[in-house]
Design an enzyme around this catalytic site. Structure first.
Site, PDB file in Angstrom:
ATOM      1  N   SER A   1      -4.603 -10.939  -1.935  1.00 21.85           N
ATOM      2  CA  SER A   1      -3.275 -10.699  -2.030  1.00 21.85           C
ATOM      3  C   SER A   1      -2.983 -10.893  -3.723  1.00 21.85           C
ATOM      4  CB  SER A   1      -2.507 -11.487  -1.169  1.00 21.85           C
ATOM      5  OG  SER A   1      -1.228 -11.451  -1.677  1.00 21.85           O
TER       6      SER A   1
ATOM      7  N   LYS B   1       0.830  -1.284  -0.008  1.00 26.41           N
ATOM      8  CA  LYS B   1       0.130  -0.082   0.094  1.00 26.41           C
ATOM      9  C   LYS B   1       0.804   1.101   0.101  1.00 26.41           C
ATOM     10  CE  LYS B   1      -3.364  -2.866   0.305  1.00 26.41           C
ATOM     11  NZ  LYS B   1      -2.359  -3.999   0.280  1.00 26.41           N
TER      12      LYS B   1
END
Length: 557
Positions: free
Chosen positions: A470, A123
């Protein structure tokens, strides 16, 4: 060039400000130069970021040698790998917004003139780029670099192998000693997870979209070239400042199309869709799921990368990295070569100036003989996800799955069922109330999906969730279902044994329940109580929107 820092250090009224800078060792000569913020997400939370403070020193050298004054600062970064599979993962996507906000605040508060951003874990890459777009100051992004693969019995390992080994151990297919061997060898040093997972996907996109220097995505974290690349980034940022080239000039609609092309050509993470939607919002570019599908359908899948394929980022680096892929795409007019980049030149000019080899290799296929004829980041819509959902088809052989639902109202319940062997072949696992608002934070499901693969169920079940996956997830796994369960989306109305169809050729995800029955269930449904009523997660839940728009937070005005 615009020099905002003069607001802070010029004139007699700013003597106190200059005094504070001089306390940190700056001279009048330093204060006369432009100020370049050098931001990094270094910490000891993850190997992706542990080396970034050292890289920041290289960036500062580049800024100084180019004639500006660097000012280093850091921000947070969450380790997705370590936060995975428990409550901590709710903080991951939230951290993207915190990273962007904190960089914005630091730059605005101190009136820096330009920005170098160095990031590692998932992120922190989009968060840093979002801040650059929002501030619209001359900016260059640089990736901290990939980890080297672990080696065990001649096989290259990544962190995903460890997660899948847990599933194999739970199923009795791997000994405790075997699990420990994989644990001890999978992650040998610093750097971000080695396959084409989210960090390497976003690093690849950073080159394709033009915010990073060409060739900066693939060199490993501990390669000597990484330090030089970061030094060059510092110099390039000062050059952009002198030319007054800003992110708004780089982040055009065509640049976003290039990014989507790269996402599909390398078989990248579905998180790339979420982050590109968020980044486009920062510059006022209207990007929709229709754009992703339009570009995907004309983009061949070229790179045979883990988790769906066979190679890691280090392997791609050895044959020329992202410029090697970009050149193949440009030669067939599949990207816009006229887009301006962080060099101040176009993609076409950058590639023309580089010595890009043409080695014999198996990693990146020719355009006319791709792995898949079309891209792998697929948008689905249907009665279960009227606003859309996403699936990555890289490494997935099947194109259609119909099965009965096994419903779980949070990820932990599903993982426990997997660990206990309670998942039935042919079923569609539904995990809900894990969306942006409902989680909150839209958790990734790698612990659960990897356990399924490790148990041999990866090709025998499907999964649907309003959470995320993911970049390391593989299998017939659908995420980002919108509207999410917490706001009353159809996924909230699914019951055990309802039939669900997922079809990646027709882009359909349907719940086979009559509208009359759904209406009855809708009348009986009520939203659950929020999981958090104070603190950062509660604030996030009150502001965040749909995954179909990038799960961005919008101020209530």
């Amino acid at each position: 060039m615009e020099i905002s820092s003069r607001n802070v250090v010029a004139g007699t009224a700013r003597a106190p400000h200059r005094a504070m800078y001089k306390a940190m060792g700056l001279t009048d000569s330093d204060l006369d130069k432009p100020f370049v913020g050098v931001c990094h997400t270094g910490n000891e939370a993850t190997p992706c970021n542990i080396h970034l403070p050292q890289l920041a020193l290289k960036a500062k050298e580049g800024v100084t040698d180019a004639g500006a004054t660097p000012r280093e600062f850091s921000t947070i970064a969450v380790s997705d790998g370590i936060a995975m599979g428990h409550e901590g993962m709710k903080s991951s996507l939230v951290s993207r917004e915190v990273i962007a906000d904190s960089i914005e605040l630091m730059v605005r508060a101190h009136q820096y003139d330009a920005l170098v951003g160095i990031a590692g874990c998932d992120k922190s890459l989009p968060g840093t780029m979002m801040a650059m777009a929002r501030l619209d100051l001359p900016s260059v992004f640089v990736y901290g670099g990939t980890i080297m693969p672990g080696m065990l019995n001649g096989k290259e390992l990544t962190i995903v192998d460890v997660y899948e080994a847990v599933g194999a151990y739970d199923a009795g297919n791997l000994s405790l000693e075997g699990l420990k061997d994989i644990e001890n060898t999978a992650c040998p040093n610093s750097g971000s997870c080695g396959g084409m997972f989210t960090a390497n996907t976003m690093a690849s996109i950073s080159e394709a979209i033009g915010l990073a220097l060409p060739g900066s995505a693939s060199p490993p974290a501990e390669d000597d070239r990484r330090g030089k690349m970061v030094y060059d980034t510092g110099r390039a940022c000062v050059d952009l400042l002198e030319q007054n080239i800003k992110p708004s000039q780089i982040l055009t609609f065509e640049a976003f199309e290039n990014a989507i092309t790269m996402l599909n050509a390398v078989g990248g993470s579905t998180n790339g869709i979420l982050h590109l939607l968020a980044l486009s919002n920062e510059v006022g570019i209207k990007l929709t799921y229709d754009d992703f599908e339009r570009v995907r359908r004309k983009t061949p899948h070229l790179a045979d990368m883990k988790p769906g394929g066979n190679y890691v980022m280090n392997s791609l680096d050895k044959i020329g990295g992202i410029p090697f892929v970009l050149k193949k795409l440009l030669d067939k007019d599949l990207i816009h070569g006229n887009c301006i980049t962080a060099t101040g030149k176009t993609i076409k000019e950058n590639l023309a100036s580089m010595n890009i080899p043409e080695p014999e290799q198996q990693i990146v296929r020719p355009i006319d003989n791709p792995i898949h004829r079309v891209g792998t980041a697929v948008i689905l819509k249907g009665s279960l996800a009227p606003d859309g959902a996403v699936i990555k088809t890289a490494g997935v052989e099947m194109t259609k799955f119909t099965g009965k639902a096994q419903v779980f109202d949070r990820e932990e319940y599903a993982f426990d069922a997997v660990a206990k062997g309670e998942i039935d072949e042919g079923h569609v696992i539904v995990i809900r109330y894990e969306g942006p608002k409902g989680g909150p934070g839209m958790r990734e499901m790698l612990a659960t999906t990897a356990a399924l693969v490790g148990q041999g169920l990866g090709k025998k079940v499907a999964m649907v969730t309003d959470g995320r996956f993911s970049g390391g997830t593989r299998g017939f796994m659908v995420g980002h279902v919108a509207p999410e369960a917490y706001v009353g989306g159809p996924i909230a109305l699914v019951k055990n044994n309802d039939e669900i169809t997922i079809d990646t050729e027709t882009n359909i995800i349907d719940l086979h329940v009559s509208e009359e029955e759904l209406q009855k269930r809708r009348q009986e449904w009520s939203p659950p109580k929020p999981n958090y009523t104070k603190g950062a997660l509660a604030k996030y839940a009150s502001l965040v929107g749909s995954a179909a728009q990038g799960a961005i937070t919008t101020p209530i005005l």
